[in-house]
Design an enzyme around this catalytic site. Structure first.
Site, PDB file in Angstrom:
ATOM      1  N   GLY A 110       0.732  -1.234  -0.023  1.00 47.77           N
ATOM      2  CA  GLY A 110       0.060   0.158   0.013  1.00 47.77           C
ATOM      3  C   GLY A 110       0.753   1.339   0.038  1.00 47.77           C
ATOM      4  N   ASN A 111       0.066   2.414   0.278  1.00 40.99           N
ATOM      5  CA  ASN A 111       0.788   3.524   0.244  1.00 40.99           C
ATOM      6  C   ASN A 111       0.340   4.471   1.504  1.00 40.99           C
ATOM      7  OD1 ASN A 111      -1.145   5.352  -1.218  1.00 40.99           O
ATOM      8  ND2 ASN A 111      -0.686   3.869  -2.575  1.00 40.99           N
ATOM      9  N   ARG A 112       0.988   5.600   1.561  1.00 39.54           N
ATOM     10  CA  ARG A 112       0.279   6.565   2.758  1.00 39.54           C
ATOM     11  C   ARG A 112      -0.714   7.678   2.372  1.00 39.54           C
ATOM     12  NH1 ARG A 112       6.069   8.968   4.659  1.00 39.54           N
ATOM     13  NH2 ARG A 112       4.465  10.028   6.370  1.00 39.54           N
ATOM     14  N   SER A 113      -1.072   7.574   1.341  1.00 37.50           N
ATOM     15  CA  SER A 113      -2.102   8.389   0.874  1.00 37.50           C
ATOM     16  C   SER A 113      -3.486   8.359   1.802  1.00 37.50           C
ATOM     17  CB  SER A 113      -2.509   8.326  -0.620  1.00 37.50           C
ATOM     18  OG  SER A 113      -3.457   9.076  -0.812  1.00 37.50           O
ATOM     19  N   ALA A 130      -3.416   8.024  -5.053  1.00 35.07           N
ATOM     20  CA  ALA A 130      -1.957   7.500  -5.257  1.00 35.07           C
ATOM     21  C   ALA A 130      -2.265   5.851  -5.703  1.00 35.07           C
ATOM     22  CB  ALA A 130      -1.209   7.475  -4.026  1.00 35.07           C
TER      23      ALA A 130
END
Ligand code: CTP
Length: 408
Positions: free
Chosen positions: A208-211, A275
Site C-alpha cells: 500500500g501507500n501513505r495516501s 496514489a
C-alpha cells in the site's frame, strides 16, 4: 483569530449548528451566535452561550446602547447561516431587518455563507430558487443542500450538509473570500479519484501507500460547493462521504482503473488525486502465506500496473479536462518543478497539481500546498493552507483552464 457570526434559523437541523460552532471555536475563532426566534424552539440559547462563551440574543431590543443590530455585522469577518430556512433566505433576499440576524446580514460587509436546509419542495420552489439567485448575484455564497434523509420519511435535496463539511467550507470563504466558492461548476460533472490502492499479497497482506485521501475529499467537497455533480472513486479511505459526492469504493489499481474509465465517460473534469500503486505482486496467494511453509516467499516478484491517468488522457471525451497529481522530491536530476514539467508532458494531461514532499509534507496532514502546472506552460502557486483551502485554490486554477484540443 477571526470573528465569526453564526446565524441559526428555525429548522430542525438547528441542532447541527452546535457542532458547527464547536468546529469554529476549536479552530481558534471567536463565535457570536445569532439565532432567529424560531431557532430557539429547537435549541436553547444556553447551549449556544455555553459553547461560544458569548451572549445570545435574537431581537434588536436587547443591548440597545451597544447598537448590536449594527455592530455585530460590521465587526464580523465571516457570517455563516446554518441552517438557512426558506423563510430566512426570503427575508435576506428582500433585505428585511425584522430580527437581529437579518439586521446583521444587512450590515455585514464580510463574506456571507448561507447553508440551506428545508424540504425538497421548498428548496425547488421557484420563489426559493429566485431568492438563492438574488443572494448569489449580490456576492453571497449559498451552498447547494445535501441530498438525503429529511425530517420524517422523506428523502431528497434539502438536507443540511454535515457540520464538518460546513465548517471546512466556511473557513475557505473566510480565508479566500466568497469567490472561492462561486457556483461556476453548476451543471458540470466532476470525477475524482482519492486515497491509495492496495495490491494484495495474500488474503491479509497488501502493498500500500501513505495516501490518506484527505486532499481528494477536500477537492470533492469544494467542487460540490461550487455546484458540480461529483463522483468520488475512493481507494481505501475510511472517512464519511463528503457532502455532494457519490462515493464509488475500490481497492486495487485494477478496480480503480475500471471505475475511473466507466465514470469518466460523461465527465467534464477528471481528477486523478489517488496514489495508484505502480506495481502489484505478480501472484496474490489465495491462502495466507505462513512462516516456514513451502509457500514462504523469499522475494515478491512485481509486475507493472496500468497507468490510469495516461489511459484517461488517451480516451478522453472532447472538451474534457484531465488533471493529474504528482508528489515529487528534488534530486540530482532536477528540482521538484523540473520533474513535474517532465511528468506533465509524459502523461499528456491538461493540468498537473504538484506537491513537494521533500520534508514529508502532505501525507495524512490536515494542511498542504501545491503548484498547479498547466499545458499552456503556466505555473500557479497555491499557498499553504488547509486541504480545503488548497482545493479551492486548485479549482480556481482548473476552472480557468481549457482542455488541450482533442487528437484527431
Ligand atoms: N497514476 C495513475 N496510474 C498509475 C500511477 C500513477 O493514474 N499506475 C497517476 C496518479 O494518480 C497521478 C499521476 O499519475 O495523478 C502521477 O502519479 P505518480 O506516481 O507521480 O506518477 P508515476 O508515473 O508513477 O511517476 P514516478 O515514476 O515519478 O513514480
Amino acid at each position: 483569530m477571526s470573528r465569526i457570526v453564526l446565524g441559526v434559523s428555525g429548522g430542525v437541523a438547528a441542532y447541527k449548528a452546535a457542532f458547527v460552532l464547536r468546529a469554529f471555536t476549536e479552530a481558534g475563532h471567536d463565535v457570536r451566535v445569532v439565532p432567529t426566534p424560531g431557532a430557539l424552539h429547537f435549541v436553547g440559547a444556553a447551549t449556544f452561550e455555553a459553547l461560544s462563551g458569548n451572549p445570545v440574543t435574537t431581537d434588536v431590543w436587547s443591548d440597545v446602547p451597544e447598537v448590536a443590530h449594527v455592530r455585530i455585522g460590521q465587526s464580523a469577518d465571516l457570517v455563516v447561516v446554518a441552517p438557512a430556512t426558506a423563510d430566512l433566505l426570503a427575508r435576506a433576499a428582500m433585505g428585511r431587518a425584522d430580527d437581529l440576524l437579518t439586521a446583521t446580514l444587512l450590515t455585514a460587509s464580510c463574506p456571507v455563507v448561507f447553508v440551506p436546509a428545508m424540504h425538497t419542495e421548498m428548496w425547488l420552489h421557484p420563489a426559493t430558487q429566485d431568492n438563492v439567485a438574488t443572494l448569489r448575484r449580490r456576492g453571497a455564497v449559498v451552498l447547494p443542500p445535501a441530498v438525503g434523509r429529511l425530517t420524517g420519511p422523506d428523502s431528497g435535496p434539502g438536507r443540511l450538509p454535515e457540520p464538518a463539511d460546513i465548517a471546512a467550507l466556511a473557513l475557505v470563504a473566510l480565508q479566500q473570500g466568497a469567490d472561492a466558492l462561486a457556483p461556476d461548476l453548476t451543471g458540470r460533472r466532476v470525477v475524482i479519484s482519492a486515497g491509495g490502492t492496495r495490491e494484495p499479497l495474500d488474503p491479509v497482506r497488501y502493498l500500500g501507500n501513505r495516501s490518506s485521501g484527505k486532499q481528494g475529499w477536500a477537492l470533492a467537497r469544494v467542487a460540490a460547493a461550487r455546484g458540480a455533480e461529483v463522483v468520488l472513486v475512493a481507494a481505501n479511505v475510511d472517512m464519511p462521504a463528503p457532502f455532494g459526492a457519490r462515493v464509488v469504493p475500490v481497492g486495487t489499481a485494477e478496480e480503480l482503473r475500471a471505475a475511473m474509465l466507466a465514470e469518466a465517460k460523461e465527465a467534464d473534469v477528471v481528477v486523478m488525486a489517488a496514489a495508484v500503486a505502480d506495481f502489484r505482486p505478480e501472484h496474490a496467494a489465495s491462502t495466507k502465506l505462513k512462516k516456514g511453509s513451502a509457500a514462504e516467499p523469499s522475494a515478491v516478484p512485481l509486475v507493472r500496473n496500468p497507468d490510469v491517468l495516461v489511459e484517461l488522457v488517451a480516451r478522453r471525451a472532447p472538451g474534457q479536462l484531465v488533471v493529474g497529481f504528482a508528489a515529487e522530491t528534488g534530486d540530482e536530476d532536477g528540482d521538484v518543478l523540473a520533474h513535474a514539467r517532465a511528468k506533465l508532458t509524459r502523461k499528456g494531461c491538461d493540468v498537473l497539481v504538484v506537491n513537494d514532499v521533500s520534508a514529508g509534507q502532505a501525507f495524512g496532514r490536515p494542511d498542504n500546498a501545491a503548484v498547479v502546472l498547466a499545458a499552456d506552460g503556466s505555473a500557479t502557486e497555491v499557498p499553504h493552507g488547509s486541504k480545503d483551502a488548497v482545493a479551492a485554490g486548485i479549482w480556481a486554477t482548473i476552472t480557468s483552464q481549457s482542455p488541450r484540443p482533442s487528437q484527431p
